[in-house]
Motif scaffolding. Structure first.
Motif, PDB file in Angstrom:
ATOM      1  N   MET A 191     -74.347 -56.852   5.729  1.00 27.59           N
ATOM      2  CA  MET A 191     -74.697 -55.484   6.094  1.00 27.59           C
ATOM      3  C   MET A 191     -73.508 -54.568   5.775  1.00 27.59           C
ATOM      4  O   MET A 191     -72.356 -54.895   6.084  1.00 27.59           O
ATOM      5  N   LYS A 192     -73.825 -53.433   5.165  1.00 25.69           N
ATOM      6  CA  LYS A 192     -72.768 -52.498   4.792  1.00 25.69           C
ATOM      7  C   LYS A 192     -72.059 -51.951   6.024  1.00 25.69           C
ATOM      8  O   LYS A 192     -72.658 -51.801   7.085  1.00 25.69           O
ATOM      9  N   GLY A 193     -70.787 -51.641   5.812  1.00 24.70           N
ATOM     10  CA  GLY A 193     -69.963 -51.217   6.938  1.00 24.70           C
ATOM     11  C   GLY A 193     -70.457 -49.970   7.631  1.00 24.70           C
ATOM     12  O   GLY A 193     -70.410 -49.868   8.861  1.00 24.70           O
ATOM     13  N   ASN A 194     -70.961 -48.990   6.847  1.00 25.66           N
ATOM     14  CA  ASN A 194     -71.396 -47.742   7.468  1.00 25.66           C
ATOM     15  C   ASN A 194     -72.641 -47.944   8.338  1.00 25.66           C
ATOM     16  O   ASN A 194     -72.783 -47.335   9.406  1.00 25.66           O
ATOM     17  N   VAL A 195     -73.553 -48.828   7.897  1.00 26.04           N
ATOM     18  CA  VAL A 195     -74.761 -49.115   8.684  1.00 26.04           C
ATOM     19  C   VAL A 195     -74.381 -49.903   9.934  1.00 26.04           C
ATOM     20  O   VAL A 195     -74.868 -49.630  11.037  1.00 26.04           O
ATOM     21  N   ARG A 196     -73.498 -50.867   9.742  1.00 28.48           N
ATOM     22  CA  ARG A 196     -73.048 -51.667  10.881  1.00 28.48           C
ATOM     23  C   ARG A 196     -72.374 -50.790  11.923  1.00 28.48           C
ATOM     24  O   ARG A 196     -72.623 -50.921  13.130  1.00 28.48           O
ATOM     25  N   GLN A 197     -71.539 -49.860  11.467  1.00 25.60           N
ATOM     26  CA  GLN A 197     -70.842 -48.975  12.394  1.00 25.60           C
ATOM     27  C   GLN A 197     -71.824 -48.038  13.109  1.00 25.60           C
ATOM     28  O   GLN A 197     -71.667 -47.738  14.303  1.00 25.60           O
ATOM     29  N   LYS A 240     -76.066 -60.666  22.006  1.00 22.48           N
ATOM     30  CA  LYS A 240     -75.725 -61.627  20.956  1.00 22.48           C
ATOM     31  C   LYS A 240     -76.008 -61.037  19.579  1.00 22.48           C
ATOM     32  O   LYS A 240     -75.260 -61.282  18.616  1.00 22.48           O
ATOM     33  N   LEU A 241     -77.077 -60.249  19.456  1.00 19.98           N
ATOM     34  CA  LEU A 241     -77.379 -59.590  18.188  1.00 19.98           C
ATOM     35  C   LEU A 241     -76.290 -58.593  17.829  1.00 19.98           C
ATOM     36  O   LEU A 241     -75.842 -58.523  16.672  1.00 19.98           O
ATOM     37  N   LEU A 242     -75.836 -57.834  18.801  1.00 14.99           N
ATOM     38  CA  LEU A 242     -74.794 -56.835  18.544  1.00 14.99           C
ATOM     39  C   LEU A 242     -73.472 -57.504  18.169  1.00 14.99           C
ATOM     40  O   LEU A 242     -72.730 -57.011  17.302  1.00 14.99           O
ATOM     41  N   ILE A 243     -73.174 -58.637  18.815  1.00 15.77           N
ATOM     42  CA  ILE A 243     -71.953 -59.376  18.468  1.00 15.77           C
ATOM     43  C   ILE A 243     -72.035 -59.895  17.041  1.00 15.77           C
ATOM     44  O   ILE A 243     -71.058 -59.854  16.277  1.00 15.77           O
ATOM     45  N   THR A 244     -73.229 -60.383  16.661  1.00 13.68           N
ATOM     46  CA  THR A 244     -73.423 -60.882  15.298  1.00 13.68           C
ATOM     47  C   THR A 244     -73.221 -59.767  14.280  1.00 13.68           C
ATOM     48  O   THR A 244     -72.624 -59.976  13.214  1.00 13.68           O
ATOM     49  N   ILE A 245     -73.726 -58.569  14.607  1.00 15.67           N
ATOM     50  CA  ILE A 245     -73.539 -57.419  13.708  1.00 15.67           C
ATOM     51  C   ILE A 245     -72.060 -57.035  13.639  1.00 15.67           C
ATOM     52  O   ILE A 245     -71.522 -56.761  12.562  1.00 15.67           O
ATOM     53  N   GLN A 246     -71.395 -57.044  14.778  1.00 14.30           N
ATOM     54  CA  GLN A 246     -69.969 -56.694  14.811  1.00 14.30           C
ATOM     55  C   GLN A 246     -69.148 -57.662  13.969  1.00 14.30           C
ATOM     56  O   GLN A 246     -68.238 -57.259  13.247  1.00 14.30           O
ATOM     57  N   ASP A 282     -71.829 -61.597  10.550  1.00 16.14           N
ATOM     58  CA  ASP A 282     -72.067 -63.005  10.205  1.00 16.14           C
ATOM     59  C   ASP A 282     -73.423 -63.422  10.791  1.00 16.14           C
ATOM     60  O   ASP A 282     -73.559 -63.581  12.006  1.00 16.14           O
ATOM     61  N   VAL A 283     -74.443 -63.610   9.917  1.00 15.12           N
ATOM     62  CA  VAL A 283     -75.789 -63.951  10.402  1.00 15.12           C
ATOM     63  C   VAL A 283     -75.837 -65.351  11.001  1.00 15.12           C
ATOM     64  O   VAL A 283     -76.762 -65.691  11.744  1.00 15.12           O
ATOM     65  N   SER A 284     -74.863 -66.170  10.672  1.00 17.29           N
ATOM     66  CA  SER A 284     -74.822 -67.528  11.227  1.00 17.29           C
ATOM     67  C   SER A 284     -73.866 -67.601  12.412  1.00 17.29           C
ATOM     68  O   SER A 284     -73.248 -68.632  12.662  1.00 17.29           O
ATOM     69  N   GLY A 285     -73.758 -66.479  13.141  1.00 11.94           N
ATOM     70  CA  GLY A 285     -72.834 -66.403  14.271  1.00 11.94           C
ATOM     71  C   GLY A 285     -73.065 -67.504  15.295  1.00 11.94           C
ATOM     72  O   GLY A 285     -74.196 -67.813  15.649  1.00 11.94           O
ATOM     73  N   LEU A 321     -73.417 -49.977  15.921  1.00  7.24           N
ATOM     74  CA  LEU A 321     -72.492 -50.181  17.036  1.00  7.24           C
ATOM     75  C   LEU A 321     -72.223 -48.880  17.783  1.00  7.24           C
ATOM     76  O   LEU A 321     -72.064 -48.877  19.013  1.00  7.24           O
ATOM     77  N   ASP A 322     -72.182 -47.761  17.059  1.00 12.22           N
ATOM     78  CA  ASP A 322     -71.943 -46.465  17.716  1.00 12.22           C
ATOM     79  C   ASP A 322     -73.115 -46.064  18.606  1.00 12.22           C
ATOM     80  O   ASP A 322     -72.928 -45.318  19.591  1.00 12.22           O
ATOM     81  N   ASN A 323     -74.309 -46.528  18.246  1.00 10.61           N
ATOM     82  CA  ASN A 323     -75.515 -46.161  18.988  1.00 10.61           C
ATOM     83  C   ASN A 323     -76.102 -47.347  19.759  1.00 10.61           C
ATOM     84  O   ASN A 323     -77.296 -47.350  20.075  1.00 10.61           O
ATOM     85  N   GLN A 324     -75.264 -48.317  20.069  1.00 12.20           N
ATOM     86  CA  GLN A 324     -75.792 -49.547  20.652  1.00 12.20           C
ATOM     87  C   GLN A 324     -76.441 -49.334  22.022  1.00 12.20           C
ATOM     88  O   GLN A 324     -77.420 -50.010  22.358  1.00 12.20           O
TER      89      GLN A 324
END
Length: 273
Positions: free
Chosen positions: A1-7, A51-57, A60-63, A10-13
């Protein structure tokens, strides 16, 4: 996932979590989750989204955290569709919340594609993990079933007992037949007692397998006695019109052993003094 989408996620979690929570409330109506208390459901849902948010942070999809969480849910008997549907609802929630803060159509399209791709990757990972766990469980169950597939136990010279426990299907009946015939030859049994005390249901198919086993034993020179016939089993056999008249039947193992001793010209006597 691209950094801007990931951020952006997380900003709107907090908003995404709230939106996701309201969406998955409909899952409570599923029959598989009816026995789950509201507190457990809420805690599990909260852990899931974390756990989904941690994986995004971690990107790593195999978190490890998410995999361990899913494995624990599977072991507890939660349905797989709770996980897959939960991921789809997370995608919808993330797209909705972030799109509300972005006016550019191009940005929204990129957002959708990135989250869609991420969800697909996570689903593939978790389904593969679930399939592996399920196959391993089935394998272990088959091995346990094979071990319990009725060993022939010699109790007296020329007399053996085969205790049957649990449901008898075609595959297990085949193993029973093999063990029975091999045991009769190995122990030189003249009488075999098939004990069905631990068989919960005796239907036409089960009776057919037992009759086949007794006929096979007769062909190798031994006799079968069916023991452990409870009153409800006897009633079922009569109602189904099953003919078990070709070999002796007894209500208990004790009576069966006494009959077997008589057939081999022996009896149990009490010693005086």
């Amino acid at each position: 996932m691209k950094g801007n989408v990931r951020q952006a996620i997380l900003d709107n979690q907090d908003d995404i979590t709230e939106e996701w929570g309201s969406r998955i409330e409909q899952f409570r109506q599923d029959e598989a989750l009816q026995n789950v208390s509201s507190a457990v459901y809420e805690n599990t849902s909260r852990d899931f989204v974390q756990k989904l948010l941690i994986t995004i942070q971690q990107n790593d999809v195999s978190g490890r955290d998410l995999n361990q969480f899913v494995e624990r849910l599977i072991q507890m008997g939660w349905p797989l569709n709770f996980i897959t549907r939960g991921l789809q609802e997370f995608r919808k929630s993330a797209v909705k919340v972030i799109a509300d803060h972005s006016g550019e159509v191009k940005d929204q399209l990129e957002l959708f594609q990135e989250i869609e791709s991420w969800v697909d990757d996570v689903v593939d990972q978790l389904v593969n993990q679930y399939s592996g766990s399920w196959e391993n469980t089935v394998f272990l169950q088959k091995m346990a079933l094979k071990e319990l597939s009725a060993p022939l136990i010699p109790v007296f010279d020329k007399i053996s007992v085969m205790p049957l426990v649990g449901t008898i299907d075609t595959e297990r009946a085949k193993l029973i037949m093999e063990n029975l015939l091999d045991g009769v030859i190995e122990h030189r049994s003249q009488v075999v007692l098939i004990d069905i005390t631990g068989v919960p249901v005796v239907d036409t198919m089960v009776a057919h397998h037992i009759i086949q086993a007794s006929e096979a034993v007769r062909l190798v020179g031994a006799t079968c006695i069916l023991v452990g016939i409870r009153p409800e089993i006897a009633q079922t056999i009569v109602n189904l019109g099953i003919d078990l008249g070709k070999f002796p039947t007894k209500s208990t193992l004790k009576k069966g052993i006494e009959t077997a001793l008589g057939m081999t010209k022996r009896e149990i006597v009490e010693l005086e003094g």
